[in-house]
Design a protein around this motif. Structure first.
Motif, PDB file in Angstrom:
ATOM      1  N   UNK A 453     -14.414 -26.687  19.450  1.00 17.72           N
ATOM      2  CA  UNK A 453     -13.338 -25.810  19.916  1.00 17.72           C
ATOM      3  C   UNK A 453     -13.719 -25.269  21.280  1.00 17.72           C
ATOM      4  N   UNK A 454     -12.732 -24.980  22.097  1.00 18.41           N
ATOM      5  CA  UNK A 454     -12.967 -24.459  23.434  1.00 18.41           C
ATOM      6  C   UNK A 454     -13.280 -22.968  23.364  1.00 18.41           C
ATOM      7  N   UNK A 455     -14.236 -22.479  24.145  1.00 15.31           N
ATOM      8  CA  UNK A 455     -14.590 -21.057  24.076  1.00 15.31           C
ATOM      9  C   UNK A 455     -13.467 -20.131  24.520  1.00 15.31           C
ATOM     10  N   UNK A 456     -12.523 -20.652  25.314  1.00 14.96           N
ATOM     11  CA  UNK A 456     -11.418 -19.810  25.777  1.00 14.96           C
ATOM     12  C   UNK A 456     -10.095 -20.169  25.101  1.00 14.96           C
ATOM     13  N   UNK A 457     -10.182 -20.829  23.942  1.00 15.04           N
ATOM     14  CA  UNK A 457      -8.956 -21.196  23.225  1.00 15.04           C
ATOM     15  C   UNK A 457      -8.238 -19.950  22.719  1.00 15.04           C
ATOM     16  N   UNK A 458      -6.927 -19.909  22.939  1.00 15.92           N
ATOM     17  CA  UNK A 458      -6.083 -18.815  22.456  1.00 15.92           C
ATOM     18  C   UNK A 458      -4.980 -19.409  21.596  1.00 15.92           C
ATOM     19  N   UNK A 459      -4.959 -19.138  20.292  1.00 18.19           N
ATOM     20  CA  UNK A 459      -3.919 -19.688  19.439  1.00 18.19           C
ATOM     21  C   UNK A 459      -2.583 -19.014  19.715  1.00 18.19           C
ATOM     22  N   UNK A 460      -1.493 -19.702  19.447  1.00 20.05           N
ATOM     23  CA  UNK A 460      -0.180 -19.084  19.645  1.00 20.05           C
ATOM     24  C   UNK A 460       0.047 -17.934  18.676  1.00 20.05           C
ATOM     25  N   UNK A 461       0.960 -17.060  19.027  1.00 21.39           N
ATOM     26  CA  UNK A 461       1.283 -15.946  18.149  1.00 21.39           C
ATOM     27  C   UNK A 461       0.686 -14.646  18.637  1.00 21.39           C
ATOM     28  N   UNK A 462       0.224 -13.842  17.700  1.00 23.71           N
ATOM     29  CA  UNK A 462      -0.256 -12.497  18.021  1.00 23.71           C
ATOM     30  C   UNK A 462      -1.446 -12.529  18.973  1.00 23.71           C
ATOM     31  N   UNK A 463      -2.366 -13.507  18.782  1.00 26.71           N
ATOM     32  CA  UNK A 463      -3.519 -13.597  19.677  1.00 26.71           C
ATOM     33  C   UNK A 463      -3.084 -13.875  21.106  1.00 26.71           C
ATOM     34  N   UNK A 464      -2.105 -14.765  21.264  1.00 27.10           N
ATOM     35  CA  UNK A 464      -1.616 -15.077  22.610  1.00 27.10           C
ATOM     36  C   UNK A 464      -0.951 -13.860  23.235  1.00 27.10           C
ATOM     37  N   UNK A 465      -0.202 -13.132  22.437  1.00 30.28           N
ATOM     38  CA  UNK A 465       0.459 -11.926  22.941  1.00 30.28           C
ATOM     39  C   UNK A 465      -0.555 -10.905  23.439  1.00 30.28           C
TER      40      UNK A 465
END
Length: 582
Positions: A453-465
């Motif tokens: 997994x990428x260290x700067x991965x941001x999943x969609x949804x609340x985390x992205x917000x």
């Protein structure tokens, strides 16, 4: 935090140590001053969750007696238990063939039972930064070579990061994986140009990243824009430096076809650049002496204008290919990005996906100077990460601190907490032998050099917000969630020594639930103990009520008195509260 709920008598009844704190030592001046601790089993379990492959009742007691710093000093002095050594041990039986499944088994044995827990946990973190993988075709059939590469990381876990970079760069495993092996100097007539793969990845992934950083890991901005750390000319310069290296035993005339030796021992020896006259019509070396090589240019760099100047024609040159390589690695290692870049990656693997800039800055300062003027001291860096205030306090806000537990560490924590063993003394469960479908992760098994997994991965949804990184969520696909949930179902609800089911394979890893079975008529005490082992005392009142009501639907003596215990464990390890480690 829930730190004062247990009386001494309750702690003793549950089988844990209940005594005064180990001492009141004050942390290093690099950290906020506070009494050392741990002050209770919750704090001890949380520290061991970060620093090992999972807390055990015995280790919780030992840590409480020793204190953080004494435990760390003990771990720093414990030698690498050895992954290649495990393969050699198994290979002593001529009837056993050694494939990657045995290497994975050896990794699990070390994670489960080795005394050098912090070293092995640090090596795992480094293996997710300095990535190689058995998914590369040339390495899939080389379990001993990959085990040796892992031992490089384990041996250097408390060494210096500059030495890590050099040993990794010269490893034939890395040479094969990122195509530095047999990388040749330019030959215009034959349309040959140095391969740029390793030159790019050692900068982007192993040391400095893509943009210039402040000490706290935040990007340097000029007119509101980030500043690149290097350009194509820099990549080309390093690519020229990383030429001419192959097996250590190769004469120059055999550069293209020399092998690792009949026993494969050359996998365990650093690559070298063969030189000398093989035949009159062959070049003296495949290393690119000629031409200027643009390296990293930054304040304080010792190379003139960031350029490695041309070397005189061999044999009158002033530097060997190895010395040229070392000069280039020094150039990378001294870049101001290395401290914050590597420190943040390690914090993400041990403690939190979203460390505060202040946390990164404190650790990066230790990377830059361990207090004795030494840069890159990983022992000091690991201590700084684990003893920092941000690591030792449970977050109570919505800052995004904490992280999703990695799948393979969820397995090791389960087995270590429950004292799992088997009668063969080998861990050969099918999902350990053939992971990837059921467990979406195993050591040195990522699909790409960018790790699982990428260290700067941001999943969609609340985390992205909220702009929160959540690296481990990148492998939380629908298929992986379902498959891994089925694995955990078997591990927690069925694989225990008291299970009388005829279908259960007794060669599997089996949990020892006997001490927990004694608490089956006292669900509050049972959940308290499981709360320590799995959640460091962070189980919410709502979750506790839900789990308690559920296990009380089973009779206290059902399935020999194990049913309530197994179901409680299953509920915990499947819960969102457990999966998010704080």
């Amino acid at each position: 935090m829930k730190l004062a709920r247990w009386s001494a008598s309750m702690l003793l009844a549950l089988g844990f140590v209940a005594q005064a704190p180990a001492g009141t030592l004050i942390m290093s001046g690099d950290f906020d001053s506070a009494a050392e601790g741990p002050h209770n089993d919750y704090e001890a379990a949380r520290f061991l969750t970060q620093a090992t492959f999972g807390p055990t009742p015995n280790e919780i007691g030992r840590l409480r007696q020793m204190g953080y710093n004494a435990w760390l000093n003990e771990q720093f002095g414990t030698a690498n238990s050895g992954h290649r050594a495990y393969l050699n041990q198994i290979a002593a039986d001529p009837d056993i063939d050694i494939y990657q499944n045995v290497r994975r088994e050896g990794w699990m044995q070390r994670a489960m039972f080795a005394p050098d827990q912090l070293r092995q946990r640090t090596a795992f973190a480094l293996s997710e930064i300095l990535v190689t993988s058995d998914k590369a075709g040339s390495l899939g059939g080389e379990p001993f070579a990959l085990a040796h590469y892992y031992d490089i990381l384990a041996n250097q876990s408390f060494g210096n990061y500059r030495e890590v970079l050099e040993q990794v760069t010269l490893s034939p495993v890395m040479g094969y994986y990122l195509s530095m092996f047999r990388n040749r100097k330019p030959d215009v007539a034959n349309n040959i140009r140095p391969d740029e793969n390793y030159a790019r990845e050692i900068m982007q992934l192993f040391s400095i990243g893509l943009v210039q950083l402040n000490l706290d890991g935040t990007p340097v901005l000029v007119n509101g824009q980030t500043v690149p750390t290097y350009n194509q000319e820099t990549i080309r310069g390093f690519a020229h430096v990383f030429t001419g290296f192959a097996w250590n035993n190769c004469p120059v005339r055999d550069f293209d076809w020399c092998g690792p030796g009949s026993t494969g021992d050359q996998w365990f020896v650093e690559m070298a650049a063969p030189q000398g006259n093989g035949w009159d019509n062959l070049p003296l070396t495949y290393h690119a002496y000629e031409g200027n090589k643009q390296l990293l240019n930054y304040p304080g760099v010792t190379l003139p204008n960031g350029v490695m100047t041309a070397q005189p024609t061999y044999p009158g040159n002033t530097q060997t290919p190895r010395q040229n390589l070392e000069t280039a690695l020094d150039n990378i290692f001294r870049h101001p990005n290395v401290g914050p870049f590597v420190s943040k990656l390690l914090i993400q693997r041990f403690v939190s996906s979203n460390p505060s800039p202040a946390y990164v800055g404190r650790v990066a300062a230790v990377f830059n100077n361990n207090g004795s003027g030494v840069r890159g001291d990983l022992r000091a860096v690991v201590r700084a990460i684990l003893t920092d205030t941000e690591a030792r306090t449970v977050p109570t806000d919505a800052s995004g601190r904490g992280k999703l537990r990695e799948p393979i560490i969820r397995v090791t924590q389960l087995w270590r907490a429950l004292g799992a063993t088997n009668r063969t003394n080998r861990i050969q469960d099918w999902y350990i032998h053939w992971p990837g479908n059921s467990i979406p992760q195993y050591a040195l098994g990522s699909n790409t050099v960018f790790n699982f997994f990428l260290p700067d991965y941001i999943p969609p949804g609340e985390a992205a917000t909220s702009n929160l990184h959540a690296p481990e969520f990148q492998i939380q696909t629908d298929n992986n969630v379902v498959a891994f949930s089925n694995v955990l179902d078997g591990l927690s609800r069925w694989q225990y020594t008291g299970n009388s089911s005829e279908w259960l394979d007794r060669d599997l890893m089996l949990n020892n639930l006997d001490s927990l079975r004694n608490l089956r008529t006292n669900p509050d005490a049972l959940l308290e103990r499981l709360d320590v082992l799995f959640m460091s005392g962070q189980m919410s009142p709502h979750m506790r009520t839900v789990v308690k009501n559920y296990i009380l639907t089973f009779g206290a003596e059902e399935e020999g008195g194990y049913k309530r215990v197994a179901e409680a464990i299953w509920m915990i390890v499947m819960s969102p509260e457990y999966v998010i480690e704080k």
